[in-house]
Design a protein around this motif. Structure first.
Motif, mmCIF file in Angstrom:
data_model
loop_
_atom_site.group_PDB
_atom_site.id
_atom_site.type_symbol
_atom_site.label_atom_id
_atom_site.label_comp_id
_atom_site.label_asym_id
_atom_site.label_seq_id
_atom_site.Cartn_x
_atom_site.Cartn_y
_atom_site.Cartn_z
ATOM 1 N N MET B 1 0.865 -1.187 0.000
ATOM 2 C CA MET B 1 0.000 0.000 0.000
ATOM 3 C C MET B 1 0.903 1.239 0.000
ATOM 4 N N GLU B 2 0.845 1.977 -1.100
ATOM 5 C CA GLU B 2 1.803 3.080 -1.286
ATOM 6 C C GLU B 2 1.722 4.127 -0.173
ATOM 7 N N LEU B 3 0.487 4.485 0.214
ATOM 8 C CA LEU B 3 0.319 5.524 1.229
ATOM 9 C C LEU B 3 1.023 5.147 2.538
ATOM 10 N N LEU B 4 0.881 3.893 2.952
ATOM 11 C CA LEU B 4 1.522 3.446 4.189
ATOM 12 C C LEU B 4 3.043 3.485 4.045
ATOM 13 N N LYS B 5 3.546 3.051 2.881
ATOM 14 C CA LYS B 5 5.002 3.094 2.665
ATOM 15 C C LYS B 5 5.519 4.529 2.740
ATOM 16 N N GLU B 6 4.763 5.467 2.175
ATOM 17 C CA GLU B 6 5.160 6.887 2.263
ATOM 18 C C GLU B 6 5.236 7.342 3.714
ATOM 19 N N TYR B 7 4.213 6.981 4.494
ATOM 20 C CA TYR B 7 4.218 7.340 5.916
ATOM 21 C C TYR B 7 5.450 6.758 6.612
ATOM 22 N N ILE B 8 5.751 5.494 6.283
ATOM 23 C CA ILE B 8 6.888 4.842 6.941
ATOM 24 C C ILE B 8 8.186 5.546 6.564
ATOM 25 N N LEU B 9 8.344 5.854 5.272
ATOM 26 C CA LEU B 9 9.580 6.523 4.826
ATOM 27 C C LEU B 9 9.690 7.923 5.416
ATOM 28 N N ASN B 10 8.564 8.637 5.479
ATOM 29 C CA ASN B 10 8.611 10.035 5.940
ATOM 30 C C ASN B 10 8.636 10.166 7.460
ATOM 31 N N ASN B 11 7.995 9.221 8.151
ATOM 32 C CA ASN B 11 7.828 9.388 9.604
ATOM 33 C C ASN B 11 8.377 8.237 10.432
ATOM 34 N N GLY B 12 8.720 7.124 9.787
ATOM 35 C CA GLY B 12 9.266 5.998 10.535
ATOM 36 C C GLY B 12 10.745 6.195 10.817
ATOM 37 N N LYS B 13 11.246 5.398 11.738
ATOM 38 C CA LYS B 13 12.663 5.515 12.101
ATOM 39 C C LYS B 13 13.222 4.119 12.358
ATOM 40 N N ALA B 14 14.312 3.788 11.658
ATOM 41 C CA ALA B 14 14.972 2.511 11.921
ATOM 42 C C ALA B 14 15.930 2.698 13.084
ATOM 43 N N ILE B 15 15.803 1.832 14.096
ATOM 44 C CA ILE B 15 16.729 1.874 15.225
ATOM 45 C C ILE B 15 17.505 0.566 15.187
ATOM 46 N N GLY B 16 18.782 0.647 14.847
ATOM 47 C CA GLY B 16 19.563 -0.565 14.651
ATOM 48 C C GLY B 16 19.008 -1.323 13.457
ATOM 49 N N SER B 17 19.180 -2.645 13.464
ATOM 50 C CA SER B 17 18.762 -3.442 12.312
ATOM 51 C C SER B 17 17.462 -4.195 12.577
ATOM 52 N N LYS B 18 16.837 -3.975 13.742
ATOM 53 C CA LYS B 18 15.652 -4.764 14.078
ATOM 54 C C LYS B 18 14.400 -3.948 14.415
ATOM 55 N N ILE B 19 14.596 -2.749 14.945
ATOM 56 C CA ILE B 19 13.438 -1.991 15.428
ATOM 57 C C ILE B 19 13.030 -0.916 14.426
ATOM 58 N N LEU B 20 11.743 -0.911 14.083
ATOM 59 C CA LEU B 20 11.181 0.133 13.232
ATOM 60 C C LEU B 20 10.186 0.916 14.075
ATOM 61 N N LYS B 21 10.532 2.194 14.315
ATOM 62 C CA LYS B 21 9.654 3.037 15.139
ATOM 63 C C LYS B 21 8.623 3.717 14.261
ATOM 64 N N VAL B 22 7.363 3.455 14.524
ATOM 65 C CA VAL B 22 6.286 4.080 13.750
ATOM 66 C C VAL B 22 5.263 4.684 14.706
ATOM 67 N N ASP B 23 5.776 5.142 15.864
ATOM 68 C CA ASP B 23 4.841 5.583 16.894
ATOM 69 C C ASP B 23 4.271 6.977 16.649
ATOM 70 N N SER B 24 4.687 7.639 15.565
ATOM 71 C CA SER B 24 4.101 8.953 15.284
ATOM 72 C C SER B 24 2.816 8.854 14.465
ATOM 73 N N PHE B 25 2.511 7.649 13.945
ATOM 74 C CA PHE B 25 1.265 7.546 13.152
ATOM 75 C C PHE B 25 0.557 6.206 13.294
ATOM 76 N N LEU B 26 1.199 5.214 13.919
ATOM 77 C CA LEU B 26 0.599 3.873 13.922
ATOM 78 C C LEU B 26 0.283 3.305 15.305
ATOM 79 N N ASN B 27 1.193 3.461 16.268
ATOM 80 C CA ASN B 27 0.926 2.750 17.517
ATOM 81 C C ASN B 27 1.172 3.523 18.821
ATOM 82 N N HIS B 28 1.177 4.870 18.715
ATOM 83 C CA HIS B 28 1.148 5.660 19.955
ATOM 84 C C HIS B 28 0.357 6.930 19.627
ATOM 85 N N GLN B 29 0.892 7.698 18.663
ATOM 86 C CA GLN B 29 0.039 8.669 17.998
ATOM 87 C C GLN B 29 -0.490 7.968 16.740
#
Lengths: 188, 188
Positions: B1-29
């Motif tokens: 789903m392109e829209l979700l991928k855009e959100y992930i690229l624009n607002n997600g954050k990779a922490i190390g090689s295992k954690i993907l932070k998406v708490d600004s739009f998916l699981n906190h905000q």
């Protein structure tokens, strides 16, 4: 809200004089159409009030929080009951649970509550009011402002509603249950 | 789903090689518009499949579960991580959390999973797959049927996706992240 009252009368269950079970449509199984309509009802009730964020607390506040956020077209933030390992900076406070007779902690990442925020607090149930006061405390720690409180079901015979009103909050409840007696549910 | 991928690229954050932070739009905000669109996307992906119930687990599955339930116009049930004091009869199983390195219990009231149910399991994240397998176990205890699994973000480099596919489940992920390296997010 007549639709919610109908659901409560048709599907809710009074257990003794204090517990109202609504887990068939509100907080275990969820009717998504009712939920989204409750969100729209909050939008009507708070028409003209500046609101740019909805705040609730996990877990059972999330569904109605999302419905409200969608109706207002603003982000939903849900306070967590445990601090995630990836969260560096957060606002936090303790909330006393009468049901469980102990304190629990709630927290919100500092990125998600900012001084300019005009916050509507949403929750599924209002009983003693402690969860809402905890959320209000987090908003105030951030220097933001609580514009009101929206509740699906308020148990008017417990102290929470009065406590919130006395603290200066505007409270909009979609249904207020004033007593539960012999299995009978009486609305205000 | 392109829209979700855009959100992930624009607002997600990779922490190390295992954690993907998406708490600004998916699981906190939570972005409510994105959320409801993801619900509609699941409806498209599972077009023609008989589904009369959405099942997820608290807390972060609830928002996307509600969005899916609204799109399918069927009830949402969320499994609880603690047995409520008012719940008499329930299906329950243990789930191992790799993040926390311990078991937790999930349960669903027996009233809310029935033998005739055709269930779509929804969750925000798929990593090792244990939560979904736990939900599948609850559905099977009820004698009901899992018709598929819908996931917002699958971490394709962890074992969960393969595990679910090998157990015969149909898995639809709205975004699959195949690696996280040096802060870079790579989609399949």
């Amino acid at each position: 809200m007549e639709l919610l009252k109908e659901y409560i009368l048709n599907n809710g269950k009074a257990i003794g004089s204090k517990i109202l079970k609504v887990d068939s449509f509100l907080n275990h199984q969820i009717d998504p159409v009712l939920m989204m309509k409750m969100g729209e009802e909050f939008k009507k009730r708070f028409q003209g009030v500046e609101i740019n964020k909805i705040l609730t607390v996990e877990a059972s506040g999330i569904a109605i929080g999302l419905a409200a956020a969608y109706a207002f077209n603003v982000p939903l933030v849900f306070a967590k009951k445990k601090v995630p390992s990836t969260m560096a900076e957060f606002y936090t406070t303790k909330v006393f649970s009468f049901t469980k007779n102990k304190d629990y902690t709630i927290c919100v990442g500092k990125d998600f509550l900012e001084p300019h925020d005009k916050v509507l607090i949403i929750d599924d149930f209002l009983a003693m009011g402690n969860a809402v006061l905890g959320l209000k405390e987090l908003v105030e720690q951030a220097g933001a402002e609580v514009m009101g409180v929206g509740i699906a079901v308020t148990k008017g015979f417990q102290g929470g509603e009065k406590l919130l009103l006395n603290s200066g909050l505007r409270v909009e409840s979609l249904a207020v249950v004033d007593s539960l007696e012999n299995g009978e549910i009486n609305f205000r």
